[in-house]
Design a protein around this motif. Structure first.
Motif, PDB file in Angstrom:
ATOM      1  N   HIS A 275       9.531  18.082   8.534  1.00  0.00           N
ATOM      2  CA  HIS A 275       8.895  17.554   7.112  1.00  0.00           C
ATOM      3  C   HIS A 275       9.563  17.670   5.871  1.00  0.00           C
ATOM      4  CE1 HIS A 275       5.920  16.352   3.904  1.00  0.00           C
ATOM      5  NE2 HIS A 275       5.856  17.421   3.537  1.00  0.00           N
ATOM      6  N   ILE A 276      10.364  18.926   5.917  1.00  0.00           N
ATOM      7  CA  ILE A 276      11.113  19.268   4.727  1.00  0.00           C
ATOM      8  C   ILE A 276      12.390  18.938   4.808  1.00  0.00           C
ATOM      9  CG2 ILE A 276      12.064  21.291   3.625  1.00  0.00           C
ATOM     10  CD1 ILE A 276       9.401  22.888   4.223  1.00  0.00           C
ATOM     11  N   LEU A 277      13.098  18.919   6.128  1.00  0.00           N
ATOM     12  CA  LEU A 277      14.333  18.406   6.078  1.00  0.00           C
ATOM     13  C   LEU A 277      14.532  16.770   6.072  1.00  0.00           C
ATOM     14  CD1 LEU A 277      15.590  20.626   9.191  1.00  0.00           C
ATOM     15  CD2 LEU A 277      16.112  20.796   6.792  1.00  0.00           C
ATOM     16  N   ASP A 278      13.660  16.198   6.505  1.00  0.00           N
ATOM     17  CA  ASP A 278      13.574  14.616   6.481  1.00  0.00           C
ATOM     18  C   ASP A 278      13.437  14.290   4.948  1.00  0.00           C
ATOM     19  OD1 ASP A 278      13.668  14.338   8.934  1.00  0.00           O
ATOM     20  OD2 ASP A 278      11.400  13.963   9.398  1.00  0.00           O
ATOM     21  N   ALA A 279      12.574  15.075   4.322  1.00  0.00           N
ATOM     22  CA  ALA A 279      12.521  14.705   2.630  1.00  0.00           C
ATOM     23  C   ALA A 279      13.662  15.122   1.989  1.00  0.00           C
ATOM     24  CB  ALA A 279      11.387  15.835   2.027  1.00  0.00           C
ATOM     25  N   GLY A 280      14.459  15.928   2.489  1.00  0.00           N
ATOM     26  CA  GLY A 280      15.701  16.603   1.777  1.00  0.00           C
ATOM     27  C   GLY A 280      16.752  15.454   2.243  1.00  0.00           C
ATOM     28  N   ARG A 281      16.924  14.865   3.465  1.00  0.00           N
ATOM     29  CA  ARG A 281      17.641  13.602   3.459  1.00  0.00           C
ATOM     30  C   ARG A 281      17.378  12.530   2.745  1.00  0.00           C
ATOM     31  NH1 ARG A 281      17.597  16.185   9.015  1.00  0.00           N
ATOM     32  NH2 ARG A 281      15.783  15.368   9.403  1.00  0.00           N
TER      33      ARG A 281
ATOM     34  N   GLU B 279      21.048  20.134  -1.085  1.00  0.00           N
ATOM     35  CA  GLU B 279      20.869  20.374   0.599  1.00  0.00           C
ATOM     36  C   GLU B 279      20.648  21.892   0.799  1.00  0.00           C
ATOM     37  OE1 GLU B 279      23.768  18.934   4.021  1.00  0.00           O
ATOM     38  OE2 GLU B 279      24.672  19.564   2.282  1.00  0.00           O
ATOM     39  N   GLU B 280      21.451  22.698  -0.085  1.00  0.00           N
ATOM     40  CA  GLU B 280      20.865  23.968   0.314  1.00  0.00           C
ATOM     41  C   GLU B 280      19.874  24.658   0.194  1.00  0.00           C
ATOM     42  OE1 GLU B 280      23.027  28.563  -0.689  1.00  0.00           O
ATOM     43  OE2 GLU B 280      23.754  26.707  -1.611  1.00  0.00           O
ATOM     44  N   ILE B 281      19.050  23.964  -1.071  1.00  0.00           N
ATOM     45  CA  ILE B 281      17.679  24.270  -1.072  1.00  0.00           C
ATOM     46  C   ILE B 281      16.786  23.937  -0.146  1.00  0.00           C
ATOM     47  CG2 ILE B 281      15.822  24.004  -3.007  1.00  0.00           C
ATOM     48  CD1 ILE B 281      17.835  24.039  -5.214  1.00  0.00           C
ATOM     49  N   PHE B 282      16.870  22.789   0.065  1.00  0.00           N
ATOM     50  CA  PHE B 282      15.770  22.194   1.445  1.00  0.00           C
ATOM     51  C   PHE B 282      16.200  22.809   2.662  1.00  0.00           C
ATOM     52  CE2 PHE B 282      14.870  18.692  -1.573  1.00  0.00           C
ATOM     53  CZ  PHE B 282      13.862  18.438  -1.109  1.00  0.00           C
TER      54      PHE B 282
ATOM     55  N   GLN C  79       6.591  33.551  -3.605  1.00  0.00           N
ATOM     56  CA  GLN C  79       7.298  33.364  -4.763  1.00  0.00           C
ATOM     57  C   GLN C  79       8.594  32.664  -4.654  1.00  0.00           C
ATOM     58  OE1 GLN C  79       8.173  37.397  -6.334  1.00  0.00           O
ATOM     59  NE2 GLN C  79       9.721  36.817  -7.710  1.00  0.00           N
ATOM     60  N   ASN C  80       9.401  33.045  -3.629  1.00  0.00           N
ATOM     61  CA  ASN C  80      10.711  32.146  -3.272  1.00  0.00           C
ATOM     62  C   ASN C  80      10.412  30.799  -2.818  1.00  0.00           C
ATOM     63  OD1 ASN C  80      13.196  33.934  -3.258  1.00  0.00           O
ATOM     64  ND2 ASN C  80      11.363  35.050  -2.448  1.00  0.00           N
ATOM     65  N   VAL C  81       9.294  30.351  -2.498  1.00  0.00           N
ATOM     66  CA  VAL C  81       9.123  28.901  -2.291  1.00  0.00           C
ATOM     67  C   VAL C  81       8.754  28.136  -3.686  1.00  0.00           C
ATOM     68  CG1 VAL C  81       7.281  27.456  -1.400  1.00  0.00           C
ATOM     69  CG2 VAL C  81       8.060  29.215   0.112  1.00  0.00           C
ATOM     70  N   ARG C  82       7.940  28.853  -4.419  1.00  0.00           N
ATOM     71  CA  ARG C  82       7.899  28.380  -5.542  1.00  0.00           C
ATOM     72  C   ARG C  82       9.043  27.910  -6.571  1.00  0.00           C
ATOM     73  NH1 ARG C  82       3.822  30.818 -10.573  1.00  0.00           N
ATOM     74  NH2 ARG C  82       4.407  29.266 -12.023  1.00  0.00           N
ATOM     75  N   SER C  83       9.826  29.121  -6.453  1.00  0.00           N
ATOM     76  CA  SER C  83      11.120  28.828  -7.164  1.00  0.00           C
ATOM     77  C   SER C  83      11.924  27.813  -6.836  1.00  0.00           C
ATOM     78  CB  SER C  83      11.969  30.372  -7.146  1.00  0.00           C
ATOM     79  OG  SER C  83      13.205  30.096  -7.942  1.00  0.00           O
ATOM     80  N   SER C  84      12.044  27.697  -5.462  1.00  0.00           N
ATOM     81  CA  SER C  84      13.032  26.488  -4.775  1.00  0.00           C
ATOM     82  C   SER C  84      12.057  25.171  -5.281  1.00  0.00           C
ATOM     83  CB  SER C  84      12.874  26.740  -3.178  1.00  0.00           C
ATOM     84  OG  SER C  84      13.514  27.957  -2.957  1.00  0.00           O
ATOM     85  N   LEU C  85      11.019  24.991  -5.110  1.00  0.00           N
ATOM     86  CA  LEU C  85      10.305  23.869  -5.659  1.00  0.00           C
ATOM     87  C   LEU C  85      10.558  23.444  -6.955  1.00  0.00           C
ATOM     88  CD1 LEU C  85       6.943  24.303  -3.732  1.00  0.00           C
ATOM     89  CD2 LEU C  85       8.689  22.433  -3.147  1.00  0.00           C
TER      90      LEU C  85
END
Length: 221
Positions: A204-210, A85-88, A152-158
């Motif tokens: 888009h990202i929050l919906d995917a996370g949920r 949840e935190e990552i998303f 770089q941080n986006v890639r790490s999160s993904l």
């Protein structure tokens, strides 16, 4: 362990090759959560000494893909629902800003490349490629932000959540919805509407996370 290995005795940087091979295998789910990564076994597979293997494992640990456990050594890291949840939440914040910065710099060539990946995502039937194409789509737009540290941080999160997200897309029929949302984001970019593209990316990202967290809660009982 099942992942692609090559003889890297003549490679300029054996540690880089081992790192990329292991990273890819982990995020694509070829090496399972909790699986032990034995230095000696990996060194034999790549026909190298343990030194570059240790370096590769150290980098994987820095990026949160493995952990070092007492008596077991390096194991593939798992994530709790709270961590996901935190990552998303983080992704929604940073990627919405990245695309807002990118839109004014988008040219025809970049938009055509994004359109190609958008269409490819819709056509693809192999679940193993969805994550890769999804990245290509978003990154083709994000790169115009000229913010390498953000990316770089986006890639790490993904990297941390890709194997979970792929499972969610596969088992919850999430691909059609993701495709529609990609179309909407790209349309906003084509119109030059940075604020709309930012809002759509965040949603888009929050919906995917949920959706992913609901799936994982069901799977974990």
């Amino acid at each position: 362990m099942k992942f692609a290995a090559v003889d890297v005795r003549q490679a300029a940087s054996a540690a880089d090759i081992v790192y990329e091979a292991l990273r890819k295998a982990i995020i694509e789910g070829e090496i399972a959560e909790g699986e032990n990564l034995r230095q000696e076994e990996i060194a034999q597979m790549f026909n190298i000494s343990r030194i570059p293997v240790r370096e590769a494992l150290s980098r994987l640990e820095q990026h949160g893909l493995i952990t070092t456990q007492r008596y077991k050594g390096a194991v593939v890291a798992g994530l709790s629902i709270e961590e996901i949840e935190e990552i998303f939440e983080f992704r929604a914040l940073i990627e919405a800003e990245v695309i807002r910065l990118a839109v004014p710099n988008l040219d025809r060539e970049t938009l055509e490349k994004a359109r190609f990946y958008c269409n490819e995502f819709d056509r693809e039937t192999d679940p193993h490629r969805w994550g890769e194409i999804n990245r290509h789509f978003h990154y083709s737009l994000y790169e115009a932000s000229h913010r390498p540290y953000y990316l770089q941080n986006v890639r790490s999160s993904l990297d941390r959540i890709d194997r979970y997200l792929r499972a969610q897309l596969t088992f919850t029929n999430g691909v059609p919805r993701a495709g529609r949302e990609h179309e909407a984001i790209l349309a906003a970019c084509e119109k030059g509407d940075a604020e709309l593209a930012s809002r759509l990316t965040r949603d888009h990202i929050l919906d995917a996370g949920r959706s992913l967290m609901t799936f994982l809660r069901d799977q974990r009982g």
